[in-house]
Design a protein around this motif. Structure first.
Motif, PDB file in Angstrom:
ATOM      1  N   GLY A   1       0.797  -1.217   0.000  1.00 13.66           N
ATOM      2  CA  GLY A   1       0.000   0.000   0.000  1.00 13.66           C
ATOM      3  C   GLY A   1       0.829   1.267   0.000  1.00 13.66           C
ATOM      4  N   PHE A   2       1.983   1.259   0.647  1.00 10.17           N
ATOM      5  CA  PHE A   2       2.767   2.490   0.740  1.00 10.17           C
ATOM      6  C   PHE A   2       3.502   2.793  -0.561  1.00 10.17           C
ATOM      7  N   TYR A   3       4.098   1.761  -1.160  1.00  6.79           N
ATOM      8  CA  TYR A   3       4.891   2.000  -2.359  1.00  6.79           C
ATOM      9  C   TYR A   3       4.044   1.958  -3.628  1.00  6.79           C
ATOM     10  N   GLY A   4       2.996   1.136  -3.634  1.00 12.30           N
ATOM     11  CA  GLY A   4       2.127   1.085  -4.806  1.00 12.30           C
ATOM     12  C   GLY A   4       2.881   0.689  -6.068  1.00 12.30           C
ATOM     13  N   GLY A   5       2.369   1.107  -7.207  1.00 10.93           N
ATOM     14  CA  GLY A   5       3.039   0.869  -8.476  1.00 10.93           C
ATOM     15  C   GLY A   5       3.240  -0.596  -8.781  1.00 10.93           C
ATOM     16  N   LYS A   6       4.430  -0.917  -9.286  1.00 12.31           N
ATOM     17  CA  LYS A   6       4.734  -2.286  -9.679  1.00 12.31           C
ATOM     18  C   LYS A   6       4.793  -3.226  -8.477  1.00 12.31           C
ATOM     19  N   ILE A   7       5.277  -2.707  -7.340  1.00 12.04           N
ATOM     20  CA  ILE A   7       5.338  -3.548  -6.137  1.00 12.04           C
ATOM     21  C   ILE A   7       3.934  -3.999  -5.746  1.00 12.04           C
ATOM     22  N   ASP A   8       3.011  -3.056  -5.774  1.00 14.73           N
ATOM     23  CA  ASP A   8       1.624  -3.392  -5.424  1.00 14.73           C
ATOM     24  C   ASP A   8       1.009  -4.320  -6.462  1.00 14.73           C
ATOM     25  N   LEU A   9       1.259  -4.043  -7.735  1.00 22.85           N
ATOM     26  CA  LEU A   9       0.673  -4.846  -8.815  1.00 22.85           C
ATOM     27  C   LEU A   9       1.187  -6.286  -8.771  1.00 22.85           C
ATOM     28  N   ILE A  10       2.493  -6.441  -8.664  1.00 25.61           N
ATOM     29  CA  ILE A  10       3.071  -7.791  -8.623  1.00 25.61           C
ATOM     30  C   ILE A  10       2.648  -8.513  -7.343  1.00 25.61           C
ATOM     31  N   GLY A  11       2.666  -7.779  -6.239  1.00 24.58           N
ATOM     32  CA  GLY A  11       2.264  -8.397  -4.977  1.00 24.58           C
ATOM     33  C   GLY A  11       0.823  -8.876  -5.004  1.00 24.58           C
ATOM     34  N   GLN A  12      -0.069  -8.093  -5.566  1.00 24.66           N
ATOM     35  CA  GLN A  12      -1.475  -8.492  -5.638  1.00 24.66           C
ATOM     36  C   GLN A  12      -1.668  -9.722  -6.513  1.00 24.66           C
ATOM     37  N   ARG A  13      -0.944  -9.771  -7.635  1.00 21.83           N
ATOM     38  CA  ARG A  13      -1.092 -10.946  -8.512  1.00 21.83           C
ATOM     39  C   ARG A  13      -0.585 -12.203  -7.816  1.00 21.83           C
ATOM     40  N   LEU A  14       0.539 -12.082  -7.096  1.00 24.76           N
ATOM     41  CA  LEU A  14       1.072 -13.244  -6.383  1.00 24.76           C
ATOM     42  C   LEU A  14       0.120 -13.706  -5.283  1.00 24.76           C
ATOM     43  N   ILE A  15      -0.474 -12.741  -4.569  1.00 23.89           N
ATOM     44  CA  ILE A  15      -1.409 -13.098  -3.503  1.00 23.89           C
ATOM     45  C   ILE A  15      -2.670 -13.731  -4.085  1.00 23.89           C
ATOM     46  N   GLU A  16      -3.136 -13.223  -5.213  1.00 22.09           N
ATOM     47  CA  GLU A  16      -4.319 -13.815  -5.845  1.00 22.09           C
ATOM     48  C   GLU A  16      -4.046 -15.250  -6.266  1.00 22.09           C
ATOM     49  N   ILE A  17      -2.860 -15.493  -6.807  1.00 23.14           N
ATOM     50  CA  ILE A  17      -2.520 -16.869  -7.193  1.00 23.14           C
ATOM     51  C   ILE A  17      -2.417 -17.757  -5.962  1.00 23.14           C
ATOM     52  N   TRP A  18      -1.753 -17.244  -4.936  1.00 22.03           N
ATOM     53  CA  TRP A  18      -1.581 -18.041  -3.717  1.00 22.03           C
ATOM     54  C   TRP A  18      -2.929 -18.313  -3.036  1.00 22.03           C
ATOM     55  N   SER A  19      -3.813 -17.310  -3.036  1.00 21.32           N
ATOM     56  CA  SER A  19      -5.110 -17.475  -2.386  1.00 21.32           C
ATOM     57  C   SER A  19      -6.027 -18.402  -3.157  1.00 21.32           C
ATOM     58  N   SER A  20      -5.820 -18.515  -4.467  1.00 27.69           N
ATOM     59  CA  SER A  20      -6.682 -19.376  -5.282  1.00 27.69           C
ATOM     60  C   SER A  20      -6.310 -20.849  -5.176  1.00 27.69           C
ATOM     61  N   LEU A  21      -5.186 -21.150  -4.555  1.00 25.79           N
ATOM     62  CA  LEU A  21      -4.806 -22.553  -4.390  1.00 25.79           C
ATOM     63  C   LEU A  21      -5.768 -23.254  -3.432  1.00 25.79           C
ATOM     64  N   PRO A  22      -6.047 -24.524  -3.652  1.00 27.01           N
ATOM     65  CA  PRO A  22      -6.924 -25.268  -2.727  1.00 27.01           C
ATOM     66  C   PRO A  22      -6.221 -25.498  -1.393  1.00 27.01           C
ATOM     67  N   SER A  23      -6.383 -24.538  -0.482  1.00 29.75           N
ATOM     68  CA  SER A  23      -5.612 -24.553   0.768  1.00 29.75           C
ATOM     69  C   SER A  23      -5.889 -25.794   1.605  1.00 29.75           C
ATOM     70  N   LEU A  24      -7.133 -26.241   1.650  1.00 31.30           N
ATOM     71  CA  LEU A  24      -7.447 -27.402   2.488  1.00 31.30           C
ATOM     72  C   LEU A  24      -6.698 -28.641   2.016  1.00 31.30           C
ATOM     73  N   TYR A  25      -6.664 -28.856   0.702  1.00 29.41           N
ATOM     74  CA  TYR A  25      -5.962 -30.030   0.184  1.00 29.41           C
ATOM     75  C   TYR A  25      -4.456 -29.922   0.413  1.00 29.41           C
ATOM     76  N   ILE A  26      -3.917 -28.719   0.258  1.00 36.98           N
ATOM     77  CA  ILE A  26      -2.486 -28.534   0.499  1.00 36.98           C
ATOM     78  C   ILE A  26      -2.164 -28.750   1.977  1.00 36.98           C
TER      79      ILE A  26
END
Length: 351
Positions: free
Chosen positions: A175-200
Motif C-alpha cells: 500500500g505504501f509503495y504502490g506501483g509495480k510492487i503493489d501490482l506484482i504483490g497483488q497478482r502473487l497473492i491472488e494466485i496463492w489465495s486461489s490454491l486449494p488450501s485445504l488439500y495442500i
C-alpha cells in the motif's frame, strides 16, 4: 516492537479510547462474551489445577511434596518400587493417608489418564466419577475438553498474532509503495489465495510429523493473506493525506512514515479482525484433528473428540460435549469480534 507500542497507544486512556470502550460496553452481547471468554481462558490455563491424576500437595511424615510439579518414587512414601508413585492406587493412598494427607484437584484425571474401574465398557456414560463420561479408550472427557480448549485457544492466538504481523507487513509494503510492487504483490497473492488450501494443508500434514509448531507453520502459509487487503487499502488511502505529505516534505523517511504515521490506522483495522482470525484458526485446527492430520495421537483435541463421537453414535455425550464446547467458544469469539468492530467504527456517534 513498534506494532506493540502502537497497540499500547491505541488503548491509552485518551478521549477516543474512552469513547471506543463505551461503544464496546454498549454492545452487551460482546461485552459479556469477553468476560465469559476470559474466565474460560483463565480456567483452561489452570487445567493442571482442575484436572490431574496427581495431587496438588502431599504431606507425608511432616514433609511437603508437590506431585503435579515433580515426580516422586513410591519409596518416598514407604512403598517398595523406585518408579513414580501412582497416587490413584489404593495401596499408595493408604501409605500417604496413614502418615499425612493429600489435596487433589476437583477432577482426579488428566487428559491421558485411563479409568480402569468403569461401571460399563468404554465409552462409559457420565457418572459422579467421570462428569462427562469417558471416551472409547476410557479417558475422562471433561479433562480432555479442558486441556483441548487450552491447546485450541493458545494455538489460535499464536496463529492470529503471527498472521497479523506478516499480513500487516506485506500490506504496508504494497500500500505504501504502490506501483509495480503493489501490482506484482497483488497478482502473487491472488494466485496463492486461489490454491486449494485445504488439500495442500492435508498433504503437508501427511508429509510432516504432526505437532503444535508444525501445524502452526503449515496453517500460517495461508492465514496471513486475510489481512493484506485491509492493511493495503489503509496505506493506499493514508499515504495521500495531508499530514503524510507534510511529513514527507519535511524530509521524514519512508520507514518512519510507514511505522509511525500510517501504521496506527492500519493496526486499528487489524484489531477489528483479530477475533475472526482467531475463530478461523481454532476451526482449522479442529478440522485437521477431526481428519486425523492434526496434533499427535493421544493429544487432547476437540476435533479428535468429534471424530470419536462420529464413530460412537451409541455414546451421544462424546459428540454433544465436543459440539457444545466448540460452538460456545466460536460464538463467544464472534460476538466479541462484532463488538470490537463496532467500537472501532469511526461512523459511530459518541454515546
Amino acid at each position: 516492537m513498534r506494532v506493540f507500542k502502537t497497540i499500547a497507544e491505541i488503548f491509552a486512556p485518551t478521549p477516543i479510547t474512552r469513547r471506543r470502550w463505551a461503544q464496546f460496553r454498549a454492545n452487551k452481547r460482546g461485552y459479556w462474551s469477553l468476560w465469559i471468554f476470559l474466565v474460560l481462558f483463565i480456567l483452561t490455563l489452570s487445567a493442571n489445577f482442575i484436572a490431574n491424576n496427581k495431587p496438588l500437595l502431599v504431606m507425608h511424615n511432616h514433609q511437603l511434596y508437590t506431585p503435579f510439579l515433580k515426580s516422586y518414587p513410591e519409596t518416598a512414601f514407604g512403598g517398595e518400587f523406585e518408579t513414580e508413585a501412582d497416587y490413584r492406587d489404593p495401596f499408595v493412598r493408604d501409605l500417604i493417608n496413614k502418615n499425612g494427607w493429600m489435596i487433589w484437584p476437583p477432577v482426579h484425571y488428566s487428559f491421558d489418564t485411563i479409568n480402569y474401574d468403569l461401571p460399563t465398557p468404554a465409552p462409559s456414560a457420565p457418572t459422579r466419577d467421570n462428569w462427562l463420561g469417558t471416551d472409547d479408550q476410557g479417558r475422562d472427557v471433561f479433562a480432555r475438553v479442558v486441556y483441548g480448549l487450552r491447546i485450541s485457544i493458545l494455538f489460535g492466538l499464536a496463529l492470529a498474532i503471527f498472521s497479523s504481523v506478516i499480513g500487516v507487513f506485506v500490506g504496508a509494503i504494497q500500500g505504501f509503495y504502490g506501483g509495480k510492487i503493489d501490482l506484482i504483490g497483488q497478482r502473487l497473492i491472488e494466485i496463492w489465495s486461489s490454491l486449494p488450501s485445504l488439500y495442500i494443508l492435508i498433504i503437508f500434514s501427511a508429509m510432516f510429523v504432526p505437532g503444535f509448531w508444525t501445524l502452526l507453520l503449515i496453517l500460517l502459509l495461508f492465514s496471513w493473506t486475510h489481512l493484506v487487503d485491509v492493511v493495503r487499502a489503509e496505506f493506499l488511502r493514508a499515504r495521500s493525506l495531508d499530514y503524510v505529505r507534510a511529513a514527507r516534505a519535511l524530509g521524514v523517511g519512508n520507514m518512519t512514515l510507514m511505522w509511525r504515521h500510517i501504521l496506527p490506522n492500519a493496526v486499528v483495522a487489524t484489531l477489528t479482525m483479530m477475533p475472526f482470525i482467531l475463530t478461523g484458526s481454532i476451526t482449522a485446527l479442529t478440522s485437521l484433528d477431526f481428519l486425523g492430520l492434526g496434533l499427535p495421537p493421544g493429544s487432547p483435541s476437540l476435533g479428535e473428540l468429534l471424530f470419536q463421537g462420529k464413530n460412537n453414535i451409541q455414546a451421544p455425550w462424546l459428540g454433544a460435549t465436543a459440539f457444545f464446547s466448540l460452538a460456545m467458544m466460536l460464538t463467544l469469539l464472534t460476538f466479541i469480534g462484532e463488538a470490537v468492530r463496532d467500537a472501532f467504527d469511526p461512523r459511530k456517534t459518541k454515546l
